[in-house]
Design a protein around this motif. Structure first.
Motif, PDB file in Angstrom:
ATOM      1  N   LEU A   1      71.690  -7.631 -54.845  1.00  0.00           N
ATOM      2  CA  LEU A   1      70.478  -7.564 -54.038  1.00  0.00           C
ATOM      3  C   LEU A   1      70.841  -7.938 -52.610  1.00  0.00           C
ATOM      4  O   LEU A   1      71.859  -8.577 -52.377  1.00  0.00           O
ATOM      5  N   PRO A   2      70.008  -7.567 -51.634  1.00  0.00           N
ATOM      6  CA  PRO A   2      70.351  -7.909 -50.246  1.00  0.00           C
ATOM      7  C   PRO A   2      70.462  -9.423 -50.063  1.00  0.00           C
ATOM      8  O   PRO A   2      69.659 -10.171 -50.616  1.00  0.00           O
ATOM      9  N   GLN A   3      71.489  -9.838 -49.304  1.00  0.00           N
ATOM     10  CA  GLN A   3      71.659 -11.259 -48.997  1.00  0.00           C
ATOM     11  C   GLN A   3      70.701 -11.652 -47.885  1.00  0.00           C
ATOM     12  O   GLN A   3      70.187 -10.786 -47.180  1.00  0.00           O
ATOM     13  N   PHE A   4      70.503 -12.940 -47.681  1.00  0.00           N
ATOM     14  CA  PHE A   4      69.706 -13.468 -46.576  1.00  0.00           C
ATOM     15  C   PHE A   4      68.344 -12.788 -46.471  1.00  0.00           C
ATOM     16  O   PHE A   4      67.953 -12.304 -45.434  1.00  0.00           O
ATOM     17  N   SER A   5      67.653 -12.669 -47.560  1.00  0.00           N
ATOM     18  CA  SER A   5      66.362 -12.009 -47.485  1.00  0.00           C
ATOM     19  C   SER A   5      65.454 -12.632 -48.525  1.00  0.00           C
ATOM     20  O   SER A   5      65.830 -13.553 -49.227  1.00  0.00           O
ATOM     21  N   THR A   6      64.256 -12.072 -48.648  1.00  0.00           N
ATOM     22  CA  THR A   6      63.333 -12.566 -49.653  1.00  0.00           C
ATOM     23  C   THR A   6      63.888 -12.317 -51.054  1.00  0.00           C
ATOM     24  O   THR A   6      63.368 -12.819 -52.025  1.00  0.00           O
ATOM     25  N   LEU A   7      64.934 -11.504 -51.148  1.00  0.00           N
ATOM     26  CA  LEU A   7      65.516 -11.209 -52.463  1.00  0.00           C
ATOM     27  C   LEU A   7      66.814 -11.967 -52.730  1.00  0.00           C
ATOM     28  O   LEU A   7      67.491 -11.712 -53.715  1.00  0.00           O
ATOM     29  N   ALA A   8      67.167 -12.901 -51.847  1.00  0.00           N
ATOM     30  CA  ALA A   8      68.378 -13.694 -52.089  1.00  0.00           C
ATOM     31  C   ALA A   8      68.197 -14.516 -53.365  1.00  0.00           C
ATOM     32  O   ALA A   8      67.093 -14.977 -53.656  1.00  0.00           O
ATOM     33  N   SER A   9      69.272 -14.682 -54.122  1.00  0.00           N
ATOM     34  CA  SER A   9      69.198 -15.440 -55.384  1.00  0.00           C
ATOM     35  C   SER A   9      68.805 -16.885 -55.102  1.00  0.00           C
ATOM     36  O   SER A   9      69.174 -17.432 -54.065  1.00  0.00           O
ATOM     37  N   PHE A  10      68.055 -17.518 -55.985  1.00  0.00           N
ATOM     38  CA  PHE A  10      67.796 -18.952 -55.833  1.00  0.00           C
ATOM     39  C   PHE A  10      67.585 -19.629 -57.173  1.00  0.00           C
ATOM     40  O   PHE A  10      67.402 -18.987 -58.206  1.00  0.00           O
TER      41      PHE A  10
ATOM     42  N   LYS B   1      70.402 -19.360 -45.596  1.00  0.00           N
ATOM     43  CA  LYS B   1      70.143 -19.754 -46.991  1.00  0.00           C
ATOM     44  C   LYS B   1      68.716 -19.456 -47.430  1.00  0.00           C
ATOM     45  O   LYS B   1      68.329 -19.799 -48.542  1.00  0.00           O
ATOM     46  N   ARG B   2      67.907 -18.875 -46.570  1.00  0.00           N
ATOM     47  CA  ARG B   2      66.493 -18.720 -46.919  1.00  0.00           C
ATOM     48  C   ARG B   2      66.325 -17.805 -48.130  1.00  0.00           C
ATOM     49  O   ARG B   2      67.127 -16.897 -48.354  1.00  0.00           O
ATOM     50  N   THR B   3      65.269 -18.083 -48.884  1.00  0.00           N
ATOM     51  CA  THR B   3      64.993 -17.303 -50.095  1.00  0.00           C
ATOM     52  C   THR B   3      63.505 -16.964 -50.121  1.00  0.00           C
ATOM     53  O   THR B   3      62.740 -17.456 -49.275  1.00  0.00           O
ATOM     54  N   GLY B   4      63.098 -16.201 -51.097  1.00  0.00           N
ATOM     55  CA  GLY B   4      61.679 -15.901 -51.251  1.00  0.00           C
ATOM     56  C   GLY B   4      60.859 -17.174 -51.406  1.00  0.00           C
ATOM     57  O   GLY B   4      59.747 -17.299 -50.907  1.00  0.00           O
ATOM     58  N   MET B   5      61.446 -18.152 -52.096  1.00  0.00           N
ATOM     59  CA  MET B   5      60.775 -19.430 -52.334  1.00  0.00           C
ATOM     60  C   MET B   5      60.608 -20.214 -51.031  1.00  0.00           C
ATOM     61  O   MET B   5      59.516 -20.696 -50.708  1.00  0.00           O
ATOM     62  N   SER B   6      61.702 -20.327 -50.270  1.00  0.00           N
ATOM     63  CA  SER B   6      61.616 -21.109 -49.024  1.00  0.00           C
ATOM     64  C   SER B   6      60.720 -20.406 -48.009  1.00  0.00           C
ATOM     65  O   SER B   6      59.987 -21.060 -47.266  1.00  0.00           O
ATOM     66  N   LEU B   7      60.778 -19.070 -47.994  1.00  0.00           N
ATOM     67  CA  LEU B   7      59.947 -18.329 -47.021  1.00  0.00           C
ATOM     68  C   LEU B   7      58.460 -18.519 -47.310  1.00  0.00           C
ATOM     69  O   LEU B   7      57.655 -18.638 -46.391  1.00  0.00           O
TER      70      LEU B   7
ATOM     71  N   TYR C   1      61.894 -13.845 -37.535  1.00  0.00           N
ATOM     72  CA  TYR C   1      60.982 -14.485 -36.563  1.00  0.00           C
ATOM     73  C   TYR C   1      59.681 -13.688 -36.445  1.00  0.00           C
ATOM     74  O   TYR C   1      58.601 -14.251 -36.332  1.00  0.00           O
ATOM     75  N   GLY C   2      59.828 -12.349 -36.445  1.00  0.00           N
ATOM     76  CA  GLY C   2      58.639 -11.496 -36.343  1.00  0.00           C
ATOM     77  C   GLY C   2      57.706 -11.719 -37.523  1.00  0.00           C
ATOM     78  O   GLY C   2      56.489 -11.845 -37.347  1.00  0.00           O
ATOM     79  N   GLN C   3      58.291 -11.803 -38.720  1.00  0.00           N
ATOM     80  CA  GLN C   3      57.468 -12.040 -39.918  1.00  0.00           C
ATOM     81  C   GLN C   3      56.810 -13.413 -39.857  1.00  0.00           C
ATOM     82  O   GLN C   3      55.650 -13.583 -40.221  1.00  0.00           O
ATOM     83  N   LEU C   4      57.559 -14.406 -39.366  1.00  0.00           N
ATOM     84  CA  LEU C   4      57.006 -15.759 -39.257  1.00  0.00           C
ATOM     85  C   LEU C   4      55.825 -15.776 -38.284  1.00  0.00           C
ATOM     86  O   LEU C   4      54.767 -16.340 -38.586  1.00  0.00           O
ATOM     87  N   ALA C   5      56.028 -15.149 -37.121  1.00  0.00           N
ATOM     88  CA  ALA C   5      54.977 -15.159 -36.093  1.00  0.00           C
ATOM     89  C   ALA C   5      53.730 -14.419 -36.569  1.00  0.00           C
ATOM     90  O   ALA C   5      52.624 -14.673 -36.082  1.00  0.00           O
TER      91      ALA C   5
END
Ligand code: ZN
Length: 395
Positions: free
Chosen positions: A5-14, A217-223, A312-316
Protein backbone atom coordinates in the motif's frame (compact mmCIF):
# COMPACT_ATOMS: atom_id res chain seq x y z
CA UNK A 1 0.48 -8.10 -8.76
CA UNK A 2 1.65 -5.76 -6.00
CA UNK A 3 0.50 -6.26 -2.40
CA UNK A 4 1.97 -3.08 -0.92
CA UNK A 5 0.00 0.00 0.00
CA UNK A 6 1.21 3.59 -0.42
CA UNK A 7 3.65 4.67 2.30
CA UNK A 8 3.21 7.89 4.30
CA UNK A 9 -0.50 8.10 3.71
CA UNK A 10 -3.83 7.28 5.26
CA UNK A 11 -3.10 3.72 4.12
CA UNK A 12 0.25 3.32 5.89
CA UNK A 13 0.35 0.20 8.08
CA UNK A 14 -0.21 0.73 11.81
CA UNK A 15 -0.62 -1.07 15.11
CA UNK A 16 -2.70 1.03 17.49
CA UNK A 17 -3.50 -0.23 20.97
CA UNK A 18 -5.40 2.29 23.10
CA UNK A 19 -3.71 2.15 26.50
CA UNK A 20 -5.31 5.04 28.27
CA UNK A 21 -8.92 5.15 29.37
CA UNK A 22 -10.28 8.67 28.82
CA UNK A 23 -12.74 10.11 31.32
CA UNK A 24 -13.95 13.49 30.09
CA UNK A 25 -16.37 15.97 31.64
CA UNK A 26 -16.79 19.02 33.85
CA UNK A 27 -15.91 17.95 37.44
CA UNK A 28 -14.64 14.57 36.24
CA UNK A 29 -11.96 15.07 38.92
CA UNK A 30 -14.62 14.01 41.44
CA UNK A 31 -14.18 10.43 40.15
CA UNK A 32 -10.45 10.18 40.90
CA UNK A 33 -10.98 8.28 44.20
CA UNK A 34 -13.36 5.74 42.72
CA UNK A 35 -11.11 5.25 39.66
CA UNK A 36 -7.99 4.76 41.80
CA UNK A 37 -9.84 2.19 43.91
CA UNK A 38 -10.86 0.31 40.77
CA UNK A 39 -7.13 -0.16 40.15
CA UNK A 40 -6.72 -1.45 43.71
CA UNK A 41 -4.78 1.60 44.88
CA UNK A 42 -4.06 1.94 48.60
CA UNK A 43 -1.07 4.29 48.85
CA UNK A 44 -1.16 7.07 46.29
CA UNK A 45 1.60 9.49 45.34
CA UNK A 46 0.05 12.76 44.14
CA UNK A 47 2.54 14.56 41.87
CA UNK A 48 2.03 18.26 41.24
CA UNK A 49 3.59 21.74 41.46
CA UNK A 50 3.25 24.80 43.68
CA UNK A 51 1.05 26.69 41.18
CA UNK A 52 -1.53 23.90 41.19
CA UNK A 53 -1.41 23.84 44.99
CA UNK A 54 -2.15 27.60 44.99
CA UNK A 55 -5.02 27.11 42.56
CA UNK A 56 -6.60 24.75 45.13
CA UNK A 57 -6.71 21.72 42.83
CA UNK A 58 -4.27 19.66 44.92
CA UNK A 59 -6.31 20.05 48.11
CA UNK A 60 -9.44 19.07 46.20
CA UNK A 61 -7.84 15.99 44.67
CA UNK A 62 -6.31 14.99 47.99
CA UNK A 63 -9.70 15.32 49.69
CA UNK A 64 -11.39 13.12 47.08
CA UNK A 65 -8.68 10.44 47.28
CA UNK A 66 -8.68 10.44 51.10
CA UNK A 67 -12.47 10.36 51.07
CA UNK A 68 -12.24 7.12 49.07
CA UNK A 69 -10.17 5.62 51.89
CA UNK A 70 -6.76 5.97 50.25
CA UNK A 71 -3.51 7.08 51.87
CA UNK A 72 -2.21 10.11 49.96
CA UNK A 73 1.36 11.41 49.85
CA UNK A 74 2.05 14.70 48.12
CA UNK A 75 5.08 15.58 45.99
CA UNK A 76 4.48 19.20 44.93
CA UNK A 77 7.98 20.21 43.86
CA UNK A 78 7.68 19.64 40.13
CA UNK A 79 9.60 22.23 38.09
CA UNK A 80 9.03 23.30 34.48
CA UNK A 81 10.99 21.16 31.99
CA UNK A 82 11.71 18.63 34.75
CA UNK A 83 15.24 17.32 35.14
CA UNK A 84 16.52 14.04 36.54
CA UNK A 85 17.05 15.88 39.86
CA UNK A 86 13.32 16.57 40.09
CA UNK A 87 12.48 12.96 39.17
CA UNK A 88 14.89 11.61 41.79
CA UNK A 89 13.32 13.76 44.52
CA UNK A 90 9.91 12.39 43.52
CA UNK A 91 11.31 8.84 43.49
CA UNK A 92 12.66 9.25 47.00
CA UNK A 93 9.18 10.00 48.28
CA UNK A 94 7.69 7.08 46.32
CA UNK A 95 10.25 4.73 47.89
CA UNK A 96 9.95 6.12 51.43
CA UNK A 97 6.16 5.88 51.40
CA UNK A 98 6.03 2.59 49.43
CA UNK A 99 3.32 3.90 47.17
CA UNK A 100 1.44 1.63 44.77
CA UNK A 101 -0.26 4.16 42.47
CA UNK A 102 0.62 7.55 40.98
CA UNK A 103 -1.72 10.44 40.30
CA UNK A 104 -0.20 13.29 38.27
CA UNK A 105 -2.11 16.55 38.51
CA UNK A 106 -0.80 19.53 36.55
CA UNK A 107 0.77 20.50 33.24
CA UNK A 108 3.04 18.36 31.10
CA UNK A 109 5.88 18.75 33.60
CA UNK A 110 3.92 17.04 36.40
CA UNK A 111 2.89 14.25 34.06
CA UNK A 112 6.47 13.77 32.83
CA UNK A 113 7.85 13.76 36.39
CA UNK A 114 5.33 11.11 37.49
CA UNK A 115 6.14 8.95 34.46
CA UNK A 116 9.88 9.38 35.02
CA UNK A 117 9.45 8.41 38.67
CA UNK A 118 7.44 5.35 37.61
CA UNK A 119 10.30 4.16 35.35
CA UNK A 120 12.86 4.33 38.17
CA UNK A 121 10.53 3.11 40.94
CA UNK A 122 9.59 -0.06 39.09
CA UNK A 123 12.65 -0.72 36.93
CA UNK A 124 15.56 0.85 38.87
CA UNK A 125 18.60 2.57 37.36
CA UNK A 126 18.74 6.10 35.99
CA UNK A 127 16.61 8.04 33.50
CA UNK A 128 19.28 7.80 30.80
CA UNK A 129 18.90 3.99 30.88
CA UNK A 130 15.40 4.47 29.40
CA UNK A 131 16.29 7.10 26.78
CA UNK A 132 14.86 5.65 23.59
CA UNK A 133 12.05 3.18 23.01
CA UNK A 134 10.91 0.22 25.11
CA UNK A 135 13.89 -0.07 27.47
CA UNK A 136 11.91 -0.95 30.62
CA UNK A 137 11.60 -4.67 31.28
CA UNK A 138 9.27 -4.77 34.30
CA UNK A 139 5.65 -3.61 34.52
CA UNK A 140 5.02 -0.18 36.02
CA UNK A 141 2.61 1.09 38.70
CA UNK A 142 -0.79 2.41 37.55
CA UNK A 143 -0.78 6.12 36.72
CA UNK A 144 -3.78 8.44 36.57
CA UNK A 145 -2.97 11.60 34.58
CA UNK A 146 -5.02 14.73 35.19
CA UNK A 147 -3.93 17.64 32.99
CA UNK A 148 -4.63 21.19 34.17
CA UNK A 149 -3.42 22.70 30.89
CA UNK A 150 -4.66 22.05 27.36
CA UNK A 151 -1.28 21.56 25.76
CA UNK A 152 1.18 18.69 25.82
CA UNK A 153 -1.27 15.81 25.46
CA UNK A 154 1.18 13.87 27.66
CA UNK A 155 -1.83 12.18 29.27
CA UNK A 156 -2.29 10.22 26.02
CA UNK A 157 1.37 9.38 25.44
CA UNK A 158 3.77 6.77 26.69
CA UNK A 159 6.78 9.13 26.64
CA UNK A 160 8.43 10.81 29.60
CA UNK A 161 10.50 13.86 28.61
CA UNK A 162 13.16 14.40 31.24
CA UNK A 163 16.05 16.86 30.90
CA UNK A 164 19.66 16.39 31.88
CA UNK A 165 20.29 18.95 34.67
CA UNK A 166 23.63 20.13 33.23
CA UNK A 167 23.09 20.13 29.47
CA UNK A 168 19.29 20.68 29.63
CA UNK A 169 19.01 18.22 26.78
CA UNK A 170 15.64 16.48 26.89
CA UNK A 171 15.73 12.71 26.98
CA UNK A 172 12.63 11.16 25.40
CA UNK A 173 11.97 7.89 27.27
CA UNK A 174 9.22 5.99 25.47
CA UNK A 175 7.66 2.83 26.78
CA UNK A 176 4.09 1.67 26.40
CA UNK A 177 4.16 0.58 30.05
CA UNK A 178 4.64 4.22 31.09
CA UNK A 179 1.35 5.38 29.52
CA UNK A 180 -1.30 6.51 31.99
CA UNK A 181 -3.94 3.84 32.67
CA UNK A 182 -6.54 6.58 32.99
CA UNK A 183 -6.60 10.23 31.92
CA UNK A 184 -9.17 12.44 33.63
CA UNK A 185 -10.00 15.37 31.35
CA UNK A 186 -11.83 17.95 33.45
CA UNK A 187 -12.20 21.31 31.65
CA UNK A 188 -12.93 23.16 34.90
CA UNK A 189 -9.33 22.51 36.02
CA UNK A 190 -8.01 24.49 33.04
CA UNK A 191 -9.88 27.67 34.04
CA UNK A 192 -7.17 28.52 36.57
CA UNK A 193 -4.38 28.81 33.97
CA UNK A 194 -2.83 32.28 33.71
CA UNK A 195 -3.32 33.81 30.23
CA UNK A 196 0.30 33.25 29.24
CA UNK A 197 0.07 29.55 30.17
CA UNK A 198 -3.16 29.20 28.16
CA UNK A 199 -1.40 30.87 25.23
CA UNK A 200 1.84 28.87 25.34
CA UNK A 201 0.20 25.50 25.94
CA UNK A 202 -2.55 26.22 23.39
CA UNK A 203 -0.02 27.11 20.70
CA UNK A 204 1.93 23.96 21.58
CA UNK A 205 -1.21 21.82 21.14
CA UNK A 206 -1.85 23.42 17.73
CA UNK A 207 1.79 22.84 16.77
CA UNK A 208 1.32 19.17 17.71
CA UNK A 209 -1.62 19.01 15.30
CA UNK A 210 0.25 20.68 12.44
CA UNK A 211 3.36 18.53 12.87
CA UNK A 212 1.63 15.18 13.40
CA UNK A 213 -0.54 15.72 10.32
CA UNK A 214 2.47 15.60 7.98
CA UNK A 215 5.14 13.37 9.56
CA UNK A 216 6.59 10.39 7.70
CA UNK A 217 5.04 8.13 10.34
CA UNK A 218 1.48 9.40 10.02
CA UNK A 219 -1.29 6.85 9.59
CA UNK A 220 -5.03 6.82 9.10
CA UNK A 221 -5.34 6.59 12.88
CA UNK A 222 -3.07 9.54 13.66
CA UNK A 223 -4.62 11.66 10.90
CA UNK A 224 -8.08 11.11 12.34
CA UNK A 225 -6.77 12.45 15.67
CA UNK A 226 -4.85 15.36 14.08
CA UNK A 227 -7.78 16.52 11.96
CA UNK A 228 -10.31 16.26 14.79
CA UNK A 229 -7.88 18.01 17.13
CA UNK A 230 -7.47 20.84 14.60
CA UNK A 231 -11.25 21.30 14.42
CA UNK A 232 -11.41 21.44 18.22
CA UNK A 233 -8.43 23.69 18.94
CA UNK A 234 -8.18 26.20 16.11
CA UNK A 235 -11.47 28.10 16.64
CA UNK A 236 -11.49 27.69 20.42
CA UNK A 237 -8.12 29.14 21.43
CA UNK A 238 -9.22 32.63 20.23
CA UNK A 239 -12.55 32.14 22.03
CA UNK A 240 -10.67 31.50 25.28
CA UNK A 241 -8.50 34.60 24.77
CA UNK A 242 -11.71 36.61 24.44
CA UNK A 243 -13.43 34.99 27.40
CA UNK A 244 -11.16 32.93 29.68
CA UNK A 245 -14.13 31.54 31.63
CA UNK A 246 -15.78 30.05 28.50
CA UNK A 247 -16.01 26.49 29.81
CA UNK A 248 -17.25 25.05 26.53
CA UNK A 249 -14.26 26.46 24.63
CA UNK A 250 -11.97 25.20 27.43
CA UNK A 251 -13.53 21.73 27.09
CA UNK A 252 -13.00 21.62 23.33
CA UNK A 253 -9.43 22.82 23.74
CA UNK A 254 -8.67 20.18 26.40
CA UNK A 255 -10.14 17.43 24.24
CA UNK A 256 -8.25 18.72 21.20
CA UNK A 257 -4.95 18.72 23.11
CA UNK A 258 -5.60 15.12 24.22
CA UNK A 259 -6.42 14.02 20.65
CA UNK A 260 -3.24 15.77 19.45
CA UNK A 261 -1.39 13.77 22.11
CA UNK A 262 -2.89 10.58 20.69
CA UNK A 263 -1.72 11.69 17.25
CA UNK A 264 1.83 12.13 18.59
CA UNK A 265 1.72 8.65 20.11
CA UNK A 266 1.10 7.29 16.62
CA UNK A 267 2.97 9.64 14.31
CA UNK A 268 5.65 11.48 16.35
CA UNK A 269 6.53 15.15 15.67
CA UNK A 270 8.63 17.14 13.22
CA UNK A 271 11.24 19.84 12.66
CA UNK A 272 9.51 22.66 14.59
CA UNK A 273 9.92 20.60 17.77
CA UNK A 274 13.53 19.73 16.85
CA UNK A 275 14.32 23.42 16.34
CA UNK A 276 12.50 24.45 19.52
CA UNK A 277 14.43 22.25 21.95
CA UNK A 278 17.83 24.02 21.62
CA UNK A 279 16.04 27.37 22.12
CA UNK A 280 14.62 26.11 25.42
CA UNK A 281 17.89 24.46 26.44
CA UNK A 282 20.10 27.54 25.83
CA UNK A 283 17.74 30.46 26.44
CA UNK A 284 14.99 29.03 28.62
CA UNK A 285 12.38 30.03 26.03
CA UNK A 286 9.05 28.44 27.01
CA UNK A 287 8.37 25.36 24.85
CA UNK A 288 5.14 26.68 23.30
CA UNK A 289 6.77 30.00 22.39
CA UNK A 290 9.78 28.29 20.85
CA UNK A 291 7.64 25.88 18.82
CA UNK A 292 5.28 28.68 17.80
CA UNK A 293 8.12 30.84 16.48
CA UNK A 294 9.56 28.04 14.36
CA UNK A 295 6.32 26.47 13.10
CA UNK A 296 5.34 28.82 10.22
CA UNK A 297 8.90 28.60 8.84
CA UNK A 298 8.86 24.81 9.05
CA UNK A 299 5.47 24.66 7.30
CA UNK A 300 6.85 26.77 4.41
CA UNK A 301 9.98 24.61 4.29
CA UNK A 302 8.02 21.35 4.22
CA UNK A 303 5.46 22.74 1.77
CA UNK A 304 7.90 22.31 -1.12
CA UNK A 305 7.47 18.54 -0.70
CA UNK A 306 4.37 17.51 -2.74
CA UNK A 307 3.32 14.86 -0.24
CA UNK A 308 3.54 17.31 2.71
CA UNK A 309 1.79 20.04 0.70
CA UNK A 310 -1.12 17.66 0.12
CA UNK A 311 -1.22 16.77 3.83
CA UNK A 312 -1.20 20.45 4.88
CA UNK A 313 -4.00 21.14 2.41
CA UNK A 314 -6.11 18.34 3.88
CA UNK A 315 -5.39 19.58 7.41
CA UNK A 316 -6.35 23.16 6.57
CA UNK A 317 -9.61 21.86 5.09
CA UNK A 318 -10.62 20.16 8.36
CA UNK A 319 -11.61 23.35 10.22
CA UNK A 320 -12.52 24.90 6.84
CA UNK A 321 -9.92 27.67 6.80
CA UNK A 322 -9.61 26.65 3.16
CA UNK A 323 -11.03 24.13 0.68
CA UNK A 324 -8.89 21.80 -1.38
CA UNK A 325 -10.72 22.94 -4.53
CA UNK A 326 -9.05 26.36 -4.06
CA UNK A 327 -5.70 24.71 -4.79
CA UNK A 328 -2.87 23.33 -2.64
CA UNK A 329 -0.50 26.34 -2.70
CA UNK A 330 -3.46 28.52 -1.64
CA UNK A 331 -4.23 26.06 1.18
CA UNK A 332 -0.64 26.31 2.42
CA UNK A 333 -0.83 30.12 2.35
CA UNK A 334 -4.12 30.04 4.25
CA UNK A 335 -2.64 27.71 6.87
CA UNK A 336 0.48 29.84 7.43
CA UNK A 337 -1.58 33.03 7.55
CA UNK A 338 -3.90 31.48 10.10
CA UNK A 339 -0.98 30.34 12.26
CA UNK A 340 0.57 33.83 12.07
CA UNK A 341 -2.73 35.34 13.10
CA UNK A 342 -3.04 32.97 16.08
CA UNK A 343 0.52 33.67 17.23
CA UNK A 344 -0.22 37.40 17.12
CA UNK A 345 -3.46 36.89 19.09
CA UNK A 346 -1.57 34.79 21.64
CA UNK A 347 0.95 37.62 22.10
CA UNK A 348 3.85 35.33 21.26
CA UNK A 349 7.28 36.78 20.48
CA UNK A 350 7.70 36.56 16.73
CA UNK A 351 11.45 36.50 16.25
CA UNK A 352 14.45 34.88 17.88
CA UNK A 353 16.03 38.34 18.22
CA UNK A 354 13.01 39.40 20.35
CA UNK A 355 13.84 36.55 22.73
CA UNK A 356 17.47 37.57 23.18
CA UNK A 357 18.91 34.78 21.04
CA UNK A 358 22.43 35.57 19.80
CA UNK A 359 22.91 35.19 16.06
CA UNK A 360 26.33 33.65 16.71
CA UNK A 361 24.59 30.70 18.44
CA UNK A 362 22.67 29.68 15.30
CA UNK A 363 25.31 27.25 13.92
CA UNK A 364 25.59 25.42 17.26
CA UNK A 365 21.81 25.22 17.69
CA UNK A 366 21.43 24.01 14.09
CA UNK A 367 23.82 21.13 14.86
CA UNK A 368 21.82 20.24 17.95
CA UNK A 369 18.43 20.52 16.22
CA UNK A 370 19.53 18.13 13.47
CA UNK A 371 20.37 15.54 16.13
CA UNK A 372 16.91 15.67 17.72
CA UNK A 373 14.97 12.48 17.28
CA UNK A 374 11.86 14.32 16.04
CA UNK A 375 13.81 15.61 13.01
CA UNK A 376 13.87 12.09 11.59
CA UNK A 377 10.07 12.07 11.24
CA UNK A 378 9.85 15.39 9.41
CA UNK A 379 8.27 14.89 5.96
CA UNK A 380 11.15 16.65 4.21
CA UNK A 381 14.69 15.58 5.14
CA UNK A 382 16.18 18.39 7.22
CA UNK A 383 19.96 18.93 7.44
CA UNK A 384 22.11 21.08 9.73
CA UNK A 385 22.24 23.62 6.90
CA UNK A 386 18.42 23.58 6.63
CA UNK A 387 18.07 24.20 10.38
CA UNK A 388 20.53 27.10 10.08
CA UNK A 389 18.31 28.61 7.37
CA UNK A 390 15.17 28.00 9.44
CA UNK A 391 16.71 29.78 12.45
CA UNK A 392 17.86 32.64 10.23
CA UNK A 393 14.37 32.99 8.78
CA UNK A 394 12.97 33.15 12.32
CA UNK A 395 15.67 35.55 13.55
ZN1 ZN B 1 5.22 20.38 22.03
Amino acid sequence: MTRSLPQFSTLASFDHQPRTRLVFGVDALDRVGELAREMEARRVLLVSDSGIVKAGHVERARGILSGAGLEVFLFDEVKENPTTTCVEACLKMAQTEKIDTLVALGGGSSLDTAKGCNFLYTNGGQMKDYWGVGKATRPMRPLIAIPTTAGTGSECQSAALIADPTTHQKMACLDVKAAARIAILDPSLTLSQPRMVTACTGIDAIAHVVETAVTRKRTGMSLMCSHEAFKLTLPNLPRIFENPSDLEARGRMLLGAAFAGMAIENSMLGAAHSAANPLTAHYGIVHGQAVGMMLPHVVRFNGTEPDALQAYGQLASAPEITHLSHGLPEALDALVEHLDHLLALAGMPRSLADCGVKESMIPKMAEEAAQQWTASFNPRPVSVEDFRKLYEAAY
